[in-house]
Design an enzyme around this catalytic site. Sequence first.
Site, short mmCIF file in Angstrom:
data_model
loop_
_atom_site.label_atom_id
_atom_site.label_comp_id
_atom_site.label_asym_id
_atom_site.label_seq_id
_atom_site.Cartn_x
_atom_site.Cartn_y
_atom_site.Cartn_z
N ASP A 35 23.16 35.30 40.65
CA ASP A 35 23.40 34.07 39.89
C ASP A 35 23.21 32.85 40.77
OD1 ASP A 35 24.02 35.60 37.84
OD2 ASP A 35 26.19 35.27 37.91
N GLU B 61 40.76 24.67 35.23
CA GLU B 61 40.89 26.06 34.76
C GLU B 61 39.97 26.98 35.57
OE1 GLU B 61 39.70 25.97 30.66
OE2 GLU B 61 40.99 24.26 30.26
N LYS C 31 36.80 29.39 35.88
CA LYS C 31 35.53 29.60 35.17
C LYS C 31 35.33 31.11 35.10
CE LYS C 31 30.70 28.22 34.99
NZ LYS C 31 30.45 29.04 33.86
N ASP D 4 33.85 34.63 34.41
CA ASP D 4 32.46 35.10 34.43
C ASP D 4 32.29 36.15 33.34
OD1 ASP D 4 29.89 35.26 35.22
OD2 ASP D 4 30.25 36.62 36.88
N TYR E 243 39.55 29.28 25.75
CA TYR E 243 39.75 28.03 26.48
C TYR E 243 39.51 26.77 25.66
CZ TYR E 243 34.82 29.20 27.13
OH TYR E 243 33.53 29.57 26.91
N LYS F 140 31.09 25.55 41.08
CA LYS F 140 30.82 26.98 41.32
C LYS F 140 30.97 27.34 42.79
CE LYS F 140 28.02 28.76 37.74
NZ LYS F 140 26.79 29.48 37.52
N CYS G 147 16.02 67.91 46.34
CA CYS G 147 17.43 67.54 46.41
C CYS G 147 17.91 67.66 47.86
CB CYS G 147 18.26 68.46 45.51
SG CYS G 147 20.03 68.28 45.78
N CYS H 84 20.56 70.92 47.84
CA CYS H 84 20.19 72.31 47.55
C CYS H 84 18.68 72.56 47.69
CB CYS H 84 20.66 72.72 46.16
SG CYS H 84 19.75 71.90 44.86
N CYS I 166 18.46 66.12 40.37
CA CYS I 166 18.36 67.47 40.87
C CYS I 166 18.65 68.34 39.65
CB CYS I 166 19.40 67.70 41.96
SG CYS I 166 19.76 69.45 42.19
N CYS J 1 23.76 73.40 42.09
CA CYS J 1 23.67 72.64 43.34
C CYS J 1 25.08 72.32 43.84
CB CYS J 1 22.88 71.36 43.09
SG CYS J 1 23.03 70.13 44.38
S1 IVH Z 1 34.53 25.02 28.54
C1 IVH Z 1 30.63 22.57 26.95
N1 IVH Z 1 36.05 26.52 30.04
O1 IVH Z 1 31.00 28.63 31.21
C2 IVH Z 1 31.05 23.95 27.21
N2 IVH Z 1 33.79 27.21 29.71
O2 IVH Z 1 28.36 26.88 31.53
C3 IVH Z 1 32.53 24.02 27.29
N3 IVH Z 1 33.24 29.31 30.81
O3 IVH Z 1 29.55 28.36 28.03
C4 IVH Z 1 32.94 25.27 27.90
N4 IVH Z 1 35.21 29.69 31.70
O4 IVH Z 1 30.79 30.50 28.63
C5 IVH Z 1 34.82 26.36 29.52
N5 IVH Z 1 37.54 27.73 31.32
C6 IVH Z 1 36.32 27.59 30.80
C7 IVH Z 1 35.28 28.53 31.02
C8 IVH Z 1 34.03 28.29 30.46
C9 IVH Z 1 33.97 30.14 31.56
C10 IVH Z 1 31.80 29.53 30.50
C11 IVH Z 1 31.46 29.35 29.05
C12 IVH Z 1 30.51 28.22 29.01
C13 IVH Z 1 29.93 28.26 30.39
C14 IVH Z 1 29.46 26.87 30.75
#
Ligand code: IVH
Length: 672
Positions: A38, A118, A120, A122, A230, A319, A413, A416, A431, A436
């Site tokens: 990513d 908050e 983020k 994944d 969220y 990030k 293998c 074996c 295998c 084995c």
């Molecule tokens: S708020 C305008 N809060 O991150 C979008 N997004 O690139 C508002 N995500 O599409 C999203 N944790 O899938 C928000 N605490 C959080 C989040 C969060 C993960 C993701 C979400 C969003 C992407 C934004």
Amino acid sequence: MSKQFEKVHTQQQYIALVEEMIEHDKHYYDECMPQISDFEYDQIMHELLCVEKEHPDWALPHSPTQRVAEGPTKGFVQRDHLVPMQSLANTYSEKELSDFVNRVYKLLEKKSVEFCCELKMDGTAISLTYKNGYLVHALTRGNGQMGDDVTNNVKKIKSVPLMLKGSHIPDVVEVRGEVHMLLATLRNLNAQREEEGLEPFANPRNAAAGSLKLLDPHEVAKRKLNLVCYAIGEGQSPAATQLETLHLLKEWGFPVSRSEHVALAHDLKGIWSFAEKIHQLRDDLPFEIDGIVVKVNDLKAHDILGATGKTPRFAVAYKFAPEEAMTRVHDITVQVGRSGVLTPVAELEKVHLAGSMITRATLHNADEVKRKDIRVGDMVAIEKGGDVIPKVTRVDFSMRPHDSQPWKMPSHCPICKTPVVHREGEVAIRCPNMKCVGQCQRRIAWFASKHAMDIEHMGERVVEQLVEKGFVLRISDIYLLDAEKLSQLDGFKEKSIRNLLGSIEKSRKCPLSRLIMGLGIKYVGTETAELLADHVHDLDHLLRIREEELLKIEGIGEKTAHTIAEYFRDPDHIEEIRLLLRHGVEPQKAAKKKISGHAFFDKTFVLTGSLDQFTRDEAAQLIKERGGHVVGSVSKQTDYVLVGSDPGSKFEKAQKLGITILSGQQFQKMLD
Ligand code: IVH
């Protein structure tokens, strides 16, 4: 991308990078199998944005910078979002965060603004629409305007409330959140995928996105997805601030982040200290995060701030860079899995990464090694982005020894020496020798593991020795072990012998579902094993079971039914189970909690259509708990047909036969 990307200087380089990113988008969105991390992806996207800003005349209309996210997927209905789903602008440094904060101050003409910070998460974004408190639609983000309708799949996620509770619930409300997968679940899923010769998921996000797009909701249920919410759709929150919105979501029954993972900050300093605190915590979280999200707390200010292009100005993501280390591959070894799949593993020179010492990293399969061109002797970058599984992300080609050779999967293998096979349509190389020693070892270790029979004190190392010494070559041999044999194992003294014999003894009376798990049947995880154990009278019944009967079990799909039936047709498997019984294994059927006297007791149900109140699995569970049975097709013997929206032909048949039809509401009333 097998080389580190280079900065763009010419228009040709720009065009080449756009083409390369289109390919990456295809791997990422269509196949849910990215080939770059990513971080690399974001870096290239950032570079493309910079170049397009500097040379607007070069900008190609099909550049990946022009799209918000993935397009529609085949097999799902697309629907418009009530409010478009935007994405967040990303920042990677304190300076970029400070630019965001200052822009907010300026636009709001204030010297102090409250920010809600908050995690983020994944995962993959989901939009949930509730009408009169009931879940009616679940959409993926899609292209931001329209998403895939994955309602039936989302209903399989246990933490998604199907009905809201609490106060101030609008008649129609859209709730947004992230569907994700716990790291432990991902690890199990990937191990299973490798066994099945499938490509493992690179991260929880791909696993979550890929799972939501499975066409069979039963398969989705097995993936054990999670949800964290969220936001409430723009302009719909009865709350005044983002923090209050989170409280309200919790009151309505949505899972939200724990309070210690949310903080109010009043300036950059506060935001930065939250970012640092979370960065520290990251490795200990049971789920993956890729940074933090900073939002202006006052919801009214969101309108004033508006958006630039596809990203709102009220929020930004910060990030974390993944932790990376360079080390040398001193060997590439091959592991044999329990179904014979060969997995290449990079044996690395010891290196510290994200709090742990790394010496090995799975290379997944031969295709992956070829794609990244990883060779013995190479210096490689390994990454561990909060994820527990370290991965080799790239090779430093400038450090490659002159005499290095491309790596090749052995033709035989390694254990074996049987010639390996490559089945058509599979990534895996296997295998084929069921006998084995490598495979036996894995099968036995799986049988004894805590996922299955849970035989304490019988870990991988012990199994290795038992197989090497020839004491256990098939699972039933475990029940022939005695103190004399165990005393020949390294470090086994009186106490350890007693402990192991004790846990073997205990396992003889295991629940039937655990024994089924232990057999290691393809696609059969805990949930399916429990369904099977619940359905059959005893092991004998299971040995005779046919595909048609399996298909009638609510919760077992076609693919799984086929592999189960196939498994029990194999004489080797039958013999093994017979031996287990002969050696004194007596699997126990779980006692059913039947409420005799309940209206459902001993009644036969058929379910059709989708219910607002429950998923079909949940309804089936409720029926079974009350002593009823659920079958797949309507006949004169059926007592009730529970009908949801869009029912199938079962509904018509039930009407013809005059069988009592129950709506979701009637069913709910009858429950207690
Ligand atoms: S708020 C305008 N809060 O991150 C979008 N997004 O690139 C508002 N995500 O599409 C999203 N944790 O899938 C928000 N605490 C959080 C989040 C969060 C993960 C993701 C979400 C969003 C992407 C934004």
